[in-house]
Motif scaffolding. Structure first.
Motif, PDB file in Angstrom:
ATOM      1  N   SER A 184       5.352  -4.228  -8.944  1.00 19.72           N
ATOM      2  CA  SER A 184       4.896  -3.407  -7.709  1.00 19.72           C
ATOM      3  C   SER A 184       3.397  -3.017  -7.539  1.00 19.72           C
ATOM      4  O   SER A 184       2.996  -3.091  -6.707  1.00 19.72           O
ATOM      5  N   TYR A 185       2.803  -2.700  -8.661  1.00 21.03           N
ATOM      6  CA  TYR A 185       1.427  -2.557  -8.749  1.00 21.03           C
ATOM      7  C   TYR A 185       0.722  -3.922  -8.443  1.00 21.03           C
ATOM      8  O   TYR A 185      -0.253  -4.112  -7.622  1.00 21.03           O
ATOM      9  N   ALA A 239       7.696  -1.570 -12.352  1.00 20.01           N
ATOM     10  CA  ALA A 239       6.533  -0.867 -11.717  1.00 20.01           C
ATOM     11  C   ALA A 239       5.421  -1.749 -11.963  1.00 20.01           C
ATOM     12  O   ALA A 239       4.677  -1.675 -11.005  1.00 20.01           O
ATOM     13  N   THR A 245       5.837  10.164 -15.580  1.00 20.10           N
ATOM     14  CA  THR A 245       5.141   9.407 -14.515  1.00 20.10           C
ATOM     15  C   THR A 245       4.094   8.419 -15.224  1.00 20.10           C
ATOM     16  O   THR A 245       3.566   8.671 -16.316  1.00 20.10           O
ATOM     17  N   LYS A 301      -2.983   3.577 -10.187  1.00 17.58           N
ATOM     18  CA  LYS A 301      -1.649   3.874  -9.273  1.00 17.58           C
ATOM     19  C   LYS A 301      -0.764   4.708 -10.454  1.00 17.58           C
ATOM     20  O   LYS A 301      -0.464   4.260 -11.525  1.00 17.58           O
ATOM     21  N   PHE A 342       3.248   5.884 -10.767  1.00 18.50           N
ATOM     22  CA  PHE A 342       4.567   5.579 -10.292  1.00 18.50           C
ATOM     23  C   PHE A 342       5.691   6.572 -11.166  1.00 18.50           C
ATOM     24  O   PHE A 342       5.575   6.707 -12.433  1.00 18.50           O
ATOM     25  N   ASP A 343       6.305   7.318 -10.548  1.00 18.33           N
ATOM     26  CA  ASP A 343       7.325   8.049 -10.888  1.00 18.33           C
ATOM     27  C   ASP A 343       8.640   7.058 -11.235  1.00 18.33           C
ATOM     28  O   ASP A 343       9.270   6.603 -10.497  1.00 18.33           O
TER      29      ASP A 343
END
Length: 502
Positions: free
Chosen positions: A364-365, A361, A464, A300, A302-303
């Motif tokens: 969130s992952y 991040a 990113t 995945k 993530f910006d």
């Protein structure tokens, strides 16, 4: 039980987060409590707040200037945080002149300050007096190699083995210094000399087996595998698994690897199980590879919403850490350099701000992962929210690839999750035809010569972050020109749901 005793108990149980509030209370009431300051330093270090640890150890050292263990903790903490630690290690060597760990720390601190000649001289002097100092030999040979000496980097081992010819550990470390570079003729020469001096040893037989299997000496490897058939050793099992994969013996390779999934070596073997199951699945339609890679793959992006100014500042900080002339021998970098140490412990403010974004991040992952599977290397880990908030970086580093640079396909056995944050990418014209410069997942190591294509390719974008399972094979594709700068890290594994290692 006092607050300090309770805090110490929490530290021993791996809960530094519970120790810190107790120590704060103690120091508010008794600011001259050296032990409380020292424990606070260890607690902050465990929580990976190294600048706070430096402050706490500094307070403890001021109160107990002659305590060697406190001074060692302070010197190491300053080094981890990216501050100069030379003076503190010098002081420690005066206080404890027989402590070789202090001299190792001083050599590392000198090198970090750019004093490579002094660091090398210090190690040479200490190794002359202590030729069996293995950590010193490893550090000296590594320093010489990363400074560009690819011809004589291991001469210190040669000298020590001449002085102490019956010390098997020296011969084996000398062997490993060349094995990690795949310098098989040198390996054979070292092993031959070792057997002359030390006689027959299982470790030397396993080393010869490894060289034969990896260098393509099929007949000799087969004989050595038969000779050691009763030996239960992860190095032998890995060599056998790779040997069988090379020769298309998929079922045999599976049987060699499967037992090790129930051991602490599981993270080393899972990536090979993935290759085996993919190959078997292609032949018979088996679904185990799909289960293992949790299709679609858990990769995945993530910006991180980093501004141009933030990117430029981070690039400047990281570029300043790329001081080596060659990558470390055991790393995946080809045509570039990689930093050492855990750079997310450093004191620079841009790294502190980035660290918070990275943790967000990661959380969130983890929250987006599929349902837990008790026997799965990625999905079988504990996901308790209290642990998520305390995710630890088991390593973090920066990679700077230059023209035609790339990373060979590899995995990260010490991590649960791995990540690459792209900070500077060459222009499309500099990169060349796609997928030049891209990040690839699932491509097997080239030396195995397996007919498997990458399962996924990711085009990097500055700012990113890409998160993925640490057991997933990944590599970068060579590019035509320019420079490619990244920050990478691993997240420390949580316990398995079942309580088993694999």
């Amino acid at each position: 039980m006092t607050r300090v005793q309770l805090a110490q108990q929490h530290l021993q149980q791996g809960r530094a987060d519970l120790a810190i509030p107790l120590l704060r209370q103690q120091l508010e009431q008794v600011p001259q409590d050296a032990m409380a300051w020292k424990l606070a330093g260890f607690a902050w270090h465990e929580e990976q707040y190294e600048t706070e640890a430096v402050h706490a150890f500094s307070q403890a050292a001021a109160l107990q200037p002659s305590d060697a263990s406190t001074l060692m903790a302070l010197a190491q903490s300053r080094f981890f945080a990216g501050y100069s630690a030379v003076d503190h290690f010098y002081q420690l060597t005066t206080l404890t002149p027989g402590d070789l760990n202090a001299y190792r720390g001083l050599a590392l601190a000198l090198a970090a300050d750019g004093e490579y000649s002094l660091a090398e001289q210090l190690l040479v002097q200490n190794l002359a007096a202590h030729p069996l100092w293995l950590d010193g030999h490893k550090l000296l040979s590594s320093m010489r190699f990363t400074s560009g000496d690819a011809s004589h980097f291991s001469d210190n081992y040669r000298q020590a083995c001449t002085q102490q010819p019956q010390q098997l550990a020296l011969w084996l470390d000398w062997f490993r210094s060349h094995a990690q570079l795949k310098q098989w003729p040198q390996c054979q020469q070292i092993l031959g000399l070792a057997e002359q001096r030390c006689g027959k040893h299982l470790q030397l037989t396993l080393a010869r087996l490894f060289v034969a299997a990896e260098s393509g000496d099929t007949a000799k490897a087969a004989l050595l595998f038969a000779e050691t058939s009763q030996v239960q050793d992860p190095v032998r099992a890995m060599a056998l698994t790779r040997f069988q994969l090379r020769h298309g013996e998929l079922k045999a390779a599976e049987q060699s690897a499967l037992p090790w999934l129930q051991t602490v070596s599981a993270t080393v073997f899972w990536p090979y199980i993935s290759l085996i199951w993919r190959m078997l699945g292609a032949q018979s339609g088996e679904q185990r590879a799909w289960w293992l890679d949790t299709e679609p793959m858990q990769v995945k992006a993530f910006d991180l919403q980093l501004s141009t100014t933030e990117l430029n500042v981070l690039c400047s900080v990281l570029r300043s850490l790329h001081k080596a002339k060659a990558p470390f021998a055991q790393q995946s970098v080809r045509g570039g350099t990689q930093t050492d140490q855990n750079i997310l412990l450093r004191h620079e403010q841009p790294l502190h701000l980035l660290k918070h974004k990275l943790k967000t991040a990661v959380q969130s992952y983890v929250e987006q992962l599929p349902t837990a599977l008790a026997t799965h290397p990625l999905l079988g880990r504990t996901r308790d929210r209290s642990l998520q908030g305390r995710c630890r970086f088991s390593g973090s580093w920066s990679t700077l690839l230059k023209t035609q640079g790339f990373n060979v396909s590899h995995t990260h056995p010490s991590g649960w999750l791995s990540a690459a944050l792209h900070l500077e990418i060459p222009t499309a014209k500099q990169l060349g035809q796609a997928p030049a410069g891209w990040l690839q997942f699932g491509a097997p190591p080239a030396e195995l010569q397996l007919p498997l294509d990458p399962q996924l390719q990711h085009q990097p974008q500055a700012g990113t972050l890409v998160l993925f399972p640490a057991t997933l094979w990944h590599n970068t594709v060579p590019f035509e020109s320019g420079e490619r700068l990244t920050l990478a890290f691993d997240i420390e594994p949580q316990p398995f749901i079942s309580g088993e290692p694999g």
